[in-house]
Design a protein around this motif. Structure first.
Motif, PDB file in Angstrom:
ATOM      1  N   ILE A 135      -2.749   3.774 150.649  1.00 52.01           N
ATOM      2  CA  ILE A 135      -3.855   3.741 150.765  1.00 52.01           C
ATOM      3  C   ILE A 135      -4.562   5.373 150.844  1.00 52.01           C
ATOM      4  CG2 ILE A 135      -5.080   3.427 152.864  1.00 52.01           C
ATOM      5  CD1 ILE A 135      -7.396   1.794 151.894  1.00 52.01           C
ATOM      6  N   TYR A 136      -4.917   5.930 149.844  1.00 56.51           N
ATOM      7  CA  TYR A 136      -5.490   7.293 149.930  1.00 56.51           C
ATOM      8  C   TYR A 136      -6.425   7.379 148.427  1.00 56.51           C
ATOM      9  CZ  TYR A 136      -2.670   6.655 145.514  1.00 56.51           C
ATOM     10  OH  TYR A 136      -2.214   6.600 143.831  1.00 56.51           O
ATOM     11  N   GLN A 137      -6.620   8.765 148.785  1.00 56.74           N
ATOM     12  CA  GLN A 137      -7.683   8.938 148.000  1.00 56.74           C
ATOM     13  C   GLN A 137      -7.281  10.453 146.656  1.00 56.74           C
ATOM     14  OE1 GLN A 137      -9.914  11.223 151.348  1.00 56.74           O
ATOM     15  NE2 GLN A 137     -10.297  13.273 149.660  1.00 56.74           N
ATOM     16  N   SER A 138      -7.841  10.726 145.666  1.00 54.38           N
ATOM     17  CA  SER A 138      -8.359  11.283 144.390  1.00 54.38           C
ATOM     18  C   SER A 138      -8.802  11.365 143.538  1.00 54.38           C
ATOM     19  CB  SER A 138      -6.381  11.074 143.515  1.00 54.38           C
ATOM     20  OG  SER A 138      -7.103   9.579 143.325  1.00 54.38           O
ATOM     21  N   VAL A 150     -10.983   5.862 145.907  1.00 53.83           N
ATOM     22  CA  VAL A 150     -10.244   5.778 147.472  1.00 53.83           C
ATOM     23  C   VAL A 150      -8.944   4.509 146.168  1.00 53.83           C
ATOM     24  CG1 VAL A 150     -11.375   3.519 147.333  1.00 53.83           C
ATOM     25  CG2 VAL A 150     -10.201   4.307 148.803  1.00 53.83           C
ATOM     26  N   ASN A 151      -8.058   4.894 146.691  1.00 53.40           N
ATOM     27  CA  ASN A 151      -6.587   4.595 146.162  1.00 53.40           C
ATOM     28  C   ASN A 151      -6.397   3.166 146.468  1.00 53.40           C
ATOM     29  OD1 ASN A 151      -7.197   7.343 144.609  1.00 53.40           O
ATOM     30  ND2 ASN A 151      -5.918   6.270 142.939  1.00 53.40           N
ATOM     31  N   ILE A 152      -5.305   2.336 146.021  1.00 50.59           N
ATOM     32  CA  ILE A 152      -4.934   1.513 147.020  1.00 50.59           C
ATOM     33  C   ILE A 152      -3.790   0.557 145.949  1.00 50.59           C
ATOM     34  CG2 ILE A 152      -5.561  -1.376 147.631  1.00 50.59           C
ATOM     35  CD1 ILE A 152      -8.172  -1.125 148.040  1.00 50.59           C
ATOM     36  N   ILE A 153      -2.597   0.528 147.411  1.00 52.40           N
ATOM     37  CA  ILE A 153      -1.057   0.517 146.325  1.00 52.40           C
ATOM     38  C   ILE A 153      -0.669  -1.004 146.886  1.00 52.40           C
ATOM     39  CG2 ILE A 153       1.247   0.884 145.769  1.00 52.40           C
ATOM     40  CD1 ILE A 153      -0.789   2.232 144.893  1.00 52.40           C
ATOM     41  N   ILE A 191       1.164  -2.526 142.193  1.00 52.15           N
ATOM     42  CA  ILE A 191       0.338  -2.722 141.446  1.00 52.15           C
ATOM     43  C   ILE A 191      -1.074  -1.463 142.019  1.00 52.15           C
ATOM     44  CG2 ILE A 191      -2.041  -4.014 140.457  1.00 52.15           C
ATOM     45  CD1 ILE A 191      -0.700  -6.104 140.710  1.00 52.15           C
ATOM     46  N   PRO A 192      -1.150  -0.044 141.270  1.00 51.20           N
ATOM     47  CA  PRO A 192      -2.214   0.581 141.825  1.00 51.20           C
ATOM     48  C   PRO A 192      -4.150   0.023 141.405  1.00 51.20           C
ATOM     49  CG  PRO A 192      -1.357   1.340 139.650  1.00 51.20           C
ATOM     50  CD  PRO A 192      -0.354   0.214 139.916  1.00 51.20           C
ATOM     51  N   TRP A 193      -4.249  -0.241 142.756  1.00 50.28           N
ATOM     52  CA  TRP A 193      -5.539   0.376 142.048  1.00 50.28           C
ATOM     53  C   TRP A 193      -7.227   0.730 142.011  1.00 50.28           C
ATOM     54  CZ3 TRP A 193      -7.323  -5.249 139.921  1.00 50.28           C
ATOM     55  CH2 TRP A 193      -8.586  -5.583 139.984  1.00 50.28           C
ATOM     56  N   TRP A 194      -8.051   1.701 141.893  1.00 50.03           N
ATOM     57  CA  TRP A 194      -8.552   2.715 142.231  1.00 50.03           C
ATOM     58  C   TRP A 194     -10.351   2.041 142.487  1.00 50.03           C
ATOM     59  CZ3 TRP A 194     -12.397   3.651 138.873  1.00 50.03           C
ATOM     60  CH2 TRP A 194     -11.999   3.755 137.644  1.00 50.03           C
ATOM     61  N   PHE A 195     -11.273   2.798 142.593  1.00 50.27           N
ATOM     62  CA  PHE A 195     -12.538   2.219 142.657  1.00 50.27           C
ATOM     63  C   PHE A 195     -13.544   3.900 142.848  1.00 50.27           C
ATOM     64  CE2 PHE A 195     -16.473   1.293 145.468  1.00 50.27           C
ATOM     65  CZ  PHE A 195     -17.029   1.197 144.778  1.00 50.27           C
ATOM     66  N   GLU A 196     -14.443   3.698 142.346  1.00 50.96           N
ATOM     67  CA  GLU A 196     -14.876   5.584 142.236  1.00 50.96           C
ATOM     68  C   GLU A 196     -16.027   4.816 142.209  1.00 50.96           C
ATOM     69  OE1 GLU A 196     -14.193   8.734 139.468  1.00 50.96           O
ATOM     70  OE2 GLU A 196     -15.450   6.977 138.211  1.00 50.96           O
TER      71      GLU A 196
END
Length: 281
Positions: A135-138, A150-153, A191-196
């Motif tokens: 889990i990280y930010q970008s 926020v990015n979730i793998i 699977i990459p998942w992101w939330f903005e």
């Protein structure tokens, strides 16, 4: 001339005011229905023994009644294999709790609610969920390349079809955001998942993430049936767009076995969940 002009303006003003009629619109009210909030979520790393089921009654759209708690129901969940029963005890506020529930992955359970002489029943299987790998930010994957996301793998299991539900809630926000998905095009893959945070259409304000914000994340493994249900619910909660279908009463899996037409709102689900938080830098 000025006097003549003023009289004309006054006459037009009185005419317009007199044309304003109060129109009373009768809004059709549906029958009062039982609302069953039965989400038995087993957080990884816990026993899952403590569970809550909430019961209430539906109200008309413009009704301001706040106390709709159902306090006189009987609630139990049964393990379909061994017949073990878990009796939920009412707490006086519409919440029914149990402290000895035993969650078993891939086990089928049956919910029974008895209220005012009618029996409601639902069946569901406890669905597992994989761990979050990273889990990280970008600012790379969202709709706005200048705003934080926020990015979730996570890695999807290859052996079966999987359905997922994410719940994101920035600490301080009133309501969470739900997002659902599946592995139809990514079975067995990372699977990459992101939330903005998106623009608020009501206020035209962008409530984007800022350094120091903390977002709470819940990652659920859900059944296909619940995925179909929650997908429609999420779509309806986002409002009716140009190409959207007209919202209709959404039925869950809680069936009234006594009087089928008097169905309940809500859903009985059993899920495994991973919970974590992320602080933006």
């Amino acid at each position: 001339m000025n006097t003549y002009f003023k009289l004309i303006v006054l006459f037009l003003t009185m005419t317009l005011v007199s044309c304003e009629d109060v129109i009373d619109v009768d809004v059709q009210e549906g029958p009062t229905r039982l609302v069953i909030e039965a989400s038995l979520d087993w957080e990884k790393g816990t026993t899952g023994n403590n569970q809550i089921i909430k019961l209430s009654e539906s109200t008309p759209y413009f009704d301001t009644t706040t106390n709709t708690h159902v306090t006189n129901a009987s609630v139990k969940v049964t393990n379909d294999d061994n017949g073990q029963e878990f009796i939920f005890t009412h707490q006086g506020n519409g919440e029914y709790v149990v402290t000895d529930f035993e969650p078993i992955i891939n086990q089928s359970y049956t919910l029974e609610v008895i209220h005012e002489g009618e029996t409601y029943s639902a069946n569901e299987t406890l669905t597992s969920v994989v761990d979050i790998d990273d889990i990280y930010q970008s600012t790379e994957d969202g709709f706005d390349d200048e705003e934080l996301e926020v990015n979730i793998i996570f890695t999807d299991p290859e052996a079966e079809e999987n359905y997922y539900l994410f719940k994101f809630q920035r600490q301080g926000d009133l309501l969470p955001i739900l997002e659902d998905g599946d592995d139809e095009f990514s079975n067995g893959k990372e699977i990459p998942w992101w939330f903005e945070k998106e623009e608020d259409e009501d206020t035209d304000e962008i409530e984007a993430f800022r350094p120091g914000d903390i977002v709470d994340i819940s990652f659920f493994g859900i059944s296909e049936a619940y995925s179909n249900y929650i997908g429609i619910l999420i779509e309806q909660s986002e409002g009716t767009g140009l190409f959207s279908t007209t919202p209709v009463p959404l039925r869950g899996n809680c069936i009234n076995t006594t009087t089928p037409d008097n169905y309940a709102f809500g859903y009985f689900r059993l899920t495994q969940v991973v919970k974590t938080s992320y602080t933006f830098q």
